[in-house]
Write a protein that holds these residues in place. Structure first.
Motif, PDB file in Angstrom:
ATOM      1  N   GLY A  75       3.252  -5.223  -6.053  1.00 42.00           N
ATOM      2  CA  GLY A  75       3.728  -3.850  -6.182  1.00 42.00           C
ATOM      3  C   GLY A  75       3.783  -3.133  -4.841  1.00 42.00           C
ATOM      4  O   GLY A  75       4.747  -2.405  -4.544  1.00 42.00           O
ATOM      5  N   THR A  76       2.758  -3.346  -4.015  1.00 40.11           N
ATOM      6  CA  THR A  76       2.733  -2.714  -2.693  1.00 40.11           C
ATOM      7  C   THR A  76       3.852  -3.248  -1.815  1.00 40.11           C
ATOM      8  O   THR A  76       4.540  -2.479  -1.127  1.00 40.11           O
ATOM      9  CB  THR A  76       1.372  -2.950  -2.005  1.00 40.11           C
ATOM     10  N   ALA A  78       6.673  -4.558  -2.809  1.00 40.84           N
ATOM     11  CA  ALA A  78       7.943  -4.059  -3.348  1.00 40.84           C
ATOM     12  C   ALA A  78       8.180  -2.609  -2.903  1.00 40.84           C
ATOM     13  O   ALA A  78       9.298  -2.229  -2.529  1.00 40.84           O
ATOM     14  CB  ALA A  78       7.945  -4.146  -4.867  1.00 40.84           C
ATOM     15  N   GLY A  79       7.112  -1.796  -2.916  1.00 44.42           N
ATOM     16  CA  GLY A  79       7.223  -0.416  -2.456  1.00 44.42           C
ATOM     17  C   GLY A  79       7.551  -0.340  -0.976  1.00 44.42           C
ATOM     18  O   GLY A  79       8.366   0.489  -0.548  1.00 44.42           O
ATOM     19  N   ALA A  80       6.909  -1.195  -0.175  1.00 52.37           N
ATOM     20  CA  ALA A  80       7.192  -1.223   1.269  1.00 52.37           C
ATOM     21  C   ALA A  80       8.632  -1.639   1.538  1.00 52.37           C
ATOM     22  O   ALA A  80       9.296  -1.091   2.424  1.00 52.37           O
ATOM     23  CB  ALA A  80       6.224  -2.177   1.969  1.00 52.37           C
ATOM     24  N   ALA A  82      11.148  -1.136  -0.501  1.00 56.49           N
ATOM     25  CA  ALA A  82      11.985   0.000  -0.900  1.00 56.49           C
ATOM     26  C   ALA A  82      11.987   1.082   0.175  1.00 56.49           C
ATOM     27  O   ALA A  82      13.034   1.679   0.473  1.00 56.49           O
ATOM     28  CB  ALA A  82      11.489   0.569  -2.228  1.00 56.49           C
ATOM     29  N   VAL A  83      10.827   1.333   0.781  1.00 56.20           N
ATOM     30  CA  VAL A  83      10.736   2.344   1.843  1.00 56.20           C
ATOM     31  C   VAL A  83      11.574   1.939   3.046  1.00 56.20           C
ATOM     32  O   VAL A  83      12.161   2.795   3.723  1.00 56.20           O
ATOM     33  CB  VAL A  83       9.253   2.562   2.245  1.00 56.20           C
ATOM     34  N   CYS A  95       7.982  -2.739   7.865  1.00 56.64           N
ATOM     35  CA  CYS A  95       7.473  -2.017   6.687  1.00 56.64           C
ATOM     36  C   CYS A  95       6.564  -2.902   5.838  1.00 56.64           C
ATOM     37  O   CYS A  95       5.532  -2.439   5.324  1.00 56.64           O
ATOM     38  CB  CYS A  95       8.634  -1.487   5.856  1.00 56.64           C
ATOM     39  N   GLY A  99       2.655  -2.249   4.972  1.00 52.57           N
ATOM     40  CA  GLY A  99       2.219  -2.262   3.576  1.00 52.57           C
ATOM     41  C   GLY A  99       1.160  -3.305   3.296  1.00 52.57           C
ATOM     42  O   GLY A  99       0.286  -3.112   2.442  1.00 52.57           O
ATOM     43  N   ARG A 131      -3.709   5.912   2.180  1.00 52.28           N
ATOM     44  CA  ARG A 131      -3.887   5.242   0.886  1.00 52.28           C
ATOM     45  C   ARG A 131      -5.310   5.432   0.378  1.00 52.28           C
ATOM     46  O   ARG A 131      -5.526   5.712  -0.807  1.00 52.28           O
ATOM     47  CB  ARG A 131      -3.556   3.752   1.023  1.00 52.28           C
ATOM     48  N   SER A 154      -4.533   1.396  -6.873  1.00 57.76           N
ATOM     49  CA  SER A 154      -4.208   2.337  -5.802  1.00 57.76           C
ATOM     50  C   SER A 154      -5.100   2.127  -4.582  1.00 57.76           C
ATOM     51  O   SER A 154      -4.649   2.232  -3.446  1.00 57.76           O
ATOM     52  CB  SER A 154      -4.367   3.767  -6.314  1.00 57.76           C
TER      53      SER A 154
END
Length: 200
Positions: A75-76, A78-80, A82-83, A95, A99, A131, A154
């Motif tokens: 998940g992290t 994937a978020g990185a 996307a950013v 990125c 992440g 974070r 998180s």
């Protein structure tokens, strides 16, 4: 929430004291923070050992919780990724490397500084501290909105040390072992993933 604010307040106070030179150099070079962390881990172990119900609760948990660290990592990342689409001046691997710190700012920022320079290393430091602070401040809200596993995910690599007390308070004593296991696995992945993305 009050406990989290106190913890963040001490962090801010320490930052100000360090910037203003209020701390003697001999104190800064000592291993006091390491011993403080050891004392914290001893206290956590003591609380687990004193409550045999904790072990029974862990054994009664769903075995699929073993996959929680893997989901946090994926998940992290994937978020990185996307950013990176929103930051055209930063590459995907930059990125992903930031992440991959998962909140482990001391180690990841050193690796990234060594491989990619001080600027990205500083970004990694601030990102990973953020974070941890977000987890400390928002743990009660994360539990209320998303469930007991949300602050664990998180917290990333910090769930076995700095964010463990607030997670225990908000999610419940039965999630202590899940949190420690999660933090250990994610923590272990940091040097491998950070160096992997930095070397690409």
């Amino acid at each position: 929430m009050k406990g989290s604010l106190i913890i963040v307040g001490f962090f801010v106070l320490g930052t100000i004291a360090g910037m203003c030179g209020w701390i003697p150099a001999s104190f800064q070079q000592s291993n006091l923070s390491f011993y403080a962390l050891c004392a914290l881990m001893f206290s956590v172990g003591l609380s687990i050992g004193n409550d045999p119900q904790t072990i029974r609760n862990f054994c009664a948990l769903n075995p699929r919780l073993v996959f929680l660290p893997l989901m946090t990592i994926l998940g992290t990342l994937a978020g990185a990724a996307a950013v990176s689409l929103l930051l055209p001046h930063r590459s995907l691997t930059d990125c992903m490397a930031v992440g991959s710190g998962f909140g482990y700012y001391s180690l990841s920022s050193i690796f990234i500084t060594e491989y990619r320079g001080a600027e990205l290393g500083t970004i990694a430091l601030l990102s990973n501290i953020s974070r941890e602070i977000i987890t400390l401040l928002c743990a009660p809200l994360l539990v209320r909105w998303f469930g007991n596993l949300a602050p664990i995910s998180s917290g990333g690599a910090t769930t076995m040390d700095t964010t463990l007390p607030i997670i225990t308070r908000c999610a419940g004593q039965e999630f202590v072992i899940v949190s420690v296991f999660h933090g250990f696995v994610v923590d272990f992945s940091v040097p491998f993933l950070v160096t992997f993305f930095c070397s690409m």
